[in-house]
Design an enzyme around this catalytic site. Structure first.
Site, PDB file in Angstrom:
ATOM      1  N   HIS A 106       0.841  -1.204   0.000  1.00  0.00           N
ATOM      2  CA  HIS A 106       0.000   0.000   0.000  1.00  0.00           C
ATOM      3  C   HIS A 106       0.872   1.247   0.000  1.00  0.00           C
ATOM      4  CE1 HIS A 106       0.699  -1.265   4.176  1.00  0.00           C
ATOM      5  NE2 HIS A 106       0.722   0.011   4.496  1.00  0.00           N
ATOM      6  N   HIS A 108       0.719   5.236   1.322  1.00  0.00           N
ATOM      7  CA  HIS A 108       0.048   6.211   2.170  1.00  0.00           C
ATOM      8  C   HIS A 108       0.072   7.557   1.438  1.00  0.00           C
ATOM      9  CE1 HIS A 108       0.409   3.970   6.099  1.00  0.00           C
ATOM     10  NE2 HIS A 108       1.397   3.371   5.441  1.00  0.00           N
TER      11      HIS A 108
HETATM   12  P1  5GP Z   1       1.829   0.233   7.404  1.00  0.00           P
HETATM   13  O1  5GP Z   1       2.241   0.345   8.835  1.00  0.00           O
HETATM   14  O2  5GP Z   1       1.714  -1.227   7.006  1.00  0.00           O
HETATM   15  O3  5GP Z   1       2.640   1.057   6.460  1.00  0.00           O
HETATM   16  O4  5GP Z   1       0.398   0.888   7.303  1.00  0.00           O
HETATM   17  C1  5GP Z   1      -0.768   0.254   7.681  1.00  0.00           C
HETATM   18  C2  5GP Z   1      -1.811   1.325   7.859  1.00  0.00           C
HETATM   19  O5  5GP Z   1      -3.064   0.692   7.959  1.00  0.00           O
HETATM   20  C3  5GP Z   1      -1.622   2.159   9.137  1.00  0.00           C
HETATM   21  O6  5GP Z   1      -1.490   3.529   8.784  1.00  0.00           O
HETATM   22  C4  5GP Z   1      -2.884   1.877   9.936  1.00  0.00           C
HETATM   23  O7  5GP Z   1      -3.359   3.024  10.587  1.00  0.00           O
HETATM   24  C5  5GP Z   1      -3.856   1.402   8.876  1.00  0.00           C
HETATM   25  N1  5GP Z   1      -4.848   0.478   9.359  1.00  0.00           N
HETATM   26  C6  5GP Z   1      -4.683  -0.540  10.239  1.00  0.00           C
HETATM   27  N2  5GP Z   1      -5.830  -1.214  10.423  1.00  0.00           N
HETATM   28  C7  5GP Z   1      -6.750  -0.612   9.637  1.00  0.00           C
HETATM   29  C8  5GP Z   1      -8.140  -0.866   9.393  1.00  0.00           C
HETATM   30  O8  5GP Z   1      -8.757  -1.771   9.921  1.00  0.00           O
HETATM   31  N3  5GP Z   1      -8.755  -0.033   8.502  1.00  0.00           N
HETATM   32  C9  5GP Z   1      -8.109   0.993   7.878  1.00  0.00           C
HETATM   33  N4  5GP Z   1      -8.822   1.745   7.040  1.00  0.00           N
HETATM   34  N5  5GP Z   1      -6.801   1.260   8.100  1.00  0.00           N
HETATM   35  C10 5GP Z   1      -6.130   0.468   8.958  1.00  0.00           C
END
Ligand code: 5GP
Length: 146
Positions: A106, A108
């Site tokens: 993903h 951001h």
């Molecule tokens: P990462 O840490 O993998 O780069 O980002 C994962 C993102 O997913 C985080 O910014 C976190 O806030 C978001 N996130 C985690 N659980 C959920 C969820 O259940 N729904 C949504 N919409 N975002 C989530």
């Protein structure tokens, strides 16, 4: 090494893609889904994910990646129109030591506003779903009126 692990189909974004967990949806097509981050670091924090299964940037098909960044640009432009931020950060983490917490690729999109602090990655407060849906609608209005 976490970068080369097996895709876990029970990750939270796989559940969102399957419709098993609700999200404040911004955009969907045959290859991409975009929705509001549930723990936003800034107002308008949006995620863009491919429908194809990959853990990170390095195990994804280059064509999927190219499409994903094009859609990230398109949605980022709509976010600029919707929220008039002073800047936009695009981030992407690969592997737990790099900060990744959900192991489905993903990007951001993080609008930044002059003078406003950005919450640290993964330390945002859980947002109200109604507010996220309102923000998603603003982005959609910008996407479809351009
Ligand atoms: P990462 O840490 O993998 O780069 O980002 C994962 C993102 O997913 C985080 O910014 C976190 O806030 C978001 N996130 C985690 N659980 C959920 C969820 O259940 N729904 C949504 N919409 N975002 C989530």
């Amino acid at each position: 090494m976490s970068l080369s692990g097996t895709y876990d189909p029970s990750n939270i974004f796989a559940k969102i893609l399957a419709g098993n967990i609700p999200c404040a949806q911004v955009y969907e097509d045959d290859r991409v889904l975009s929705f509001m981050d549930a723990f936003p670091q800034t107002r308008g924090h949006t995620l863009v994910i491919p429908k194809a299964r990959s853990r990170n940037l390095f195990d994804t098909d280059p064509e999927e990646l190219a499409n994903l960044i094009k859609k990230t640009q398109m949605i980022g432009r709509a976010i600029e129109t919707a929220f008039s931020p002073d800047g936009i950060v695009i981030t992407q983490f690969n592997g737990a030591p790099a900060g990744q917490t959900v192991f489905h690729l993903h990007f951001h999109i993080l609008p930044r506003y002059s003078g406003d602090e950005m919450a640290k990655h993964t330390s945002g407060q859980m947002a109200d779903m109604e507010e996220l849906n309102t923000q998603a609608a603003l982005i959609q209005a910008a996407l479809y009126n351009n």
